[in-house]
Design a protein around this motif. Structure first.
Motif, PDB file in Angstrom:
ATOM      1  N   VAL A  35       5.838   1.987   3.794  1.00 39.55           N
ATOM      2  CA  VAL A  35       6.042   2.678   2.453  1.00 39.55           C
ATOM      3  C   VAL A  35       6.184   1.487   1.497  1.00 39.55           C
ATOM      4  N   ILE A  36       7.488   0.747   1.582  1.00 35.85           N
ATOM      5  CA  ILE A  36       7.798  -0.341   0.828  1.00 35.85           C
ATOM      6  C   ILE A  36       6.740  -1.396   0.698  1.00 35.85           C
ATOM      7  N   ALA A  37       6.014  -1.452   1.646  1.00 41.66           N
ATOM      8  CA  ALA A  37       5.026  -2.967   1.643  1.00 41.66           C
ATOM      9  C   ALA A  37       3.939  -2.378   1.095  1.00 41.66           C
ATOM     10  N   ASN A  38       3.356  -0.968   1.110  1.00 35.43           N
ATOM     11  CA  ASN A  38       1.947  -0.668   0.667  1.00 35.43           C
ATOM     12  C   ASN A  38       1.796   0.669   0.452  1.00 35.43           C
ATOM     13  N   GLY A  39       2.883   1.513   0.169  1.00 35.10           N
ATOM     14  CA  GLY A  39       2.652   2.772  -0.198  1.00 35.10           C
ATOM     15  C   GLY A  39       2.223   3.042  -1.569  1.00 35.10           C
ATOM     16  N   HIS A  40       1.529   4.042  -2.045  1.00 35.18           N
ATOM     17  CA  HIS A  40       0.927   4.181  -3.296  1.00 35.18           C
ATOM     18  C   HIS A  40       2.104   4.927  -3.955  1.00 35.18           C
ATOM     19  N   GLN A  41       1.768   4.949  -5.435  1.00 34.95           N
ATOM     20  CA  GLN A  41       3.022   5.396  -6.218  1.00 34.95           C
ATOM     21  C   GLN A  41       3.296   6.952  -6.036  1.00 34.95           C
ATOM     22  N   ARG A  42       2.348   7.679  -5.858  1.00 32.08           N
ATOM     23  CA  ARG A  42       2.747   9.100  -5.510  1.00 32.08           C
ATOM     24  C   ARG A  42       3.585   9.247  -4.093  1.00 32.08           C
ATOM     25  N   GLU A  43       3.149   8.510  -3.210  1.00 27.76           N
ATOM     26  CA  GLU A  43       3.871   8.622  -1.880  1.00 27.76           C
ATOM     27  C   GLU A  43       5.377   7.700  -2.316  1.00 27.76           C
TER      28      GLU A  43
END
Length: 271
Positions: free
Chosen positions: A69-77
């Motif tokens: 999540v830290i590396a490539n999560g989208h903003q909603r996530e």
């Protein structure tokens, strides 16, 4: 900070490290959290299957590592996971009487149904006596922004050794960095914000107010949780309801911040 203060903090840290190597205690902590969060739509604490000596076996949990999540999560996530992360780490004392003490990305996963799964309960700690009253006073001082009130609270709760001068204005300036997070409906923690805080509090001059402060030994494990947790929140980069979450830990703070309505963040539907 005096030599006695440093020794007290070191002794407390050594005690906590010893606790982290006690698998019987870790299993007991995990069972308390698992029972407190059983049936939650937002959180998952795996059950302890077996513990004996240096062996601790828990339920297996699949999920997406928080590091992803830290590396490539989208903003909603990021918003939703940041909200869950913050709430889990602040609701433990009210739900099971313990602070979760090891908030780093490797101890969290996001399950397929959207829950935040949490692991590793060896570093938990009970809030010290009078903690919520102390926290309410300190938070109210930050929100109010009065230097003398902040300085008085710092002395009252043992953050300043007897006889040590304290620059109230400098203390207010430093603590004011956190005011926005406490009064706004939502706040986004970012690595840029964290860098600004670190640069501000670590200024290399003899008049730095941090030289006049000390951390009471009894608060060492909780301070570790807050500092490490803030770092992870900034890595996640989510927009979260800090004030709402703080109220679950310190309900006495309810009448101290502004009266602006609390609006939902983009990641709605979180209990």
């Amino acid at each position: 900070m005096s030599g006695a203060d440093i020794r007290g903090i070191v002794d407390e840290l050594c005690l906590r490290i010893t606790d982290e190597l006690n698998y019987e205690l870790e299993a007991a902590n995990q069972r308390r959290f698992a029972a407190a969060y059983a049936g939650s739509a937002d959180f998952l604490v795996p059950a302890v299957v077996h513990q004996s000596g240096d062996v601790l076996i828990t339920e297996w949990v699949d999920g997406k590592p928080l590091s992803q999540v830290i590396a490539n999560g989208h903003q909603r996530e990021r918003d939703r996971v940041g909200e869950l992360f913050l709430r889990f780490n602040l609701t433990g004392p009210a739900r099971c009487g313990l602070f979760y003490g090891d908030p780093h990305p490797g101890n969290y996963r996001v399950t397929a149904d959207g829950r935040l799964a949490v692991f590793d309960f060896g570093a938990c700690a009970e809030p010290p006596l009078g903690f919520t009253e102390m926290a309410a006073d300190l938070l109210a001082g930050i929100v109010g922004g009065n230097p003398e009130t902040m300085a008085a609270n710092a002395r009252r709760y043992g953050f300043v050794a007897p006889g040590v001068d304290l620059d109230a204005a400098a203390l207010a300036d430093e603590l004011g960095l956190f005011r926005e997070a406490l009064v706004r409906p939502t706040f986004r923690f970012t690595t840029k914000w964290l860098r600004s805080v670190v640069l501000h509090v670590s200024q290399l001059h003899l008049s730095n107010v941090n030289r006049q402060l000390t951390l009471p030994a009894r608060l060492t494990p909780i301070g570790r949780t807050f500092v490490a947790g803030a770092g992870v929140l900034c890595q996640i980069g989510g927009e979260v309801r800090v004030r709402d979450a703080v109220l679950t830990l310190v309900p006495e703070f309810a009448g101290e911040a502004n009266t602006a309505p609390i609006t939902s963040i983009r990641s709605s539907g979180i209990d």
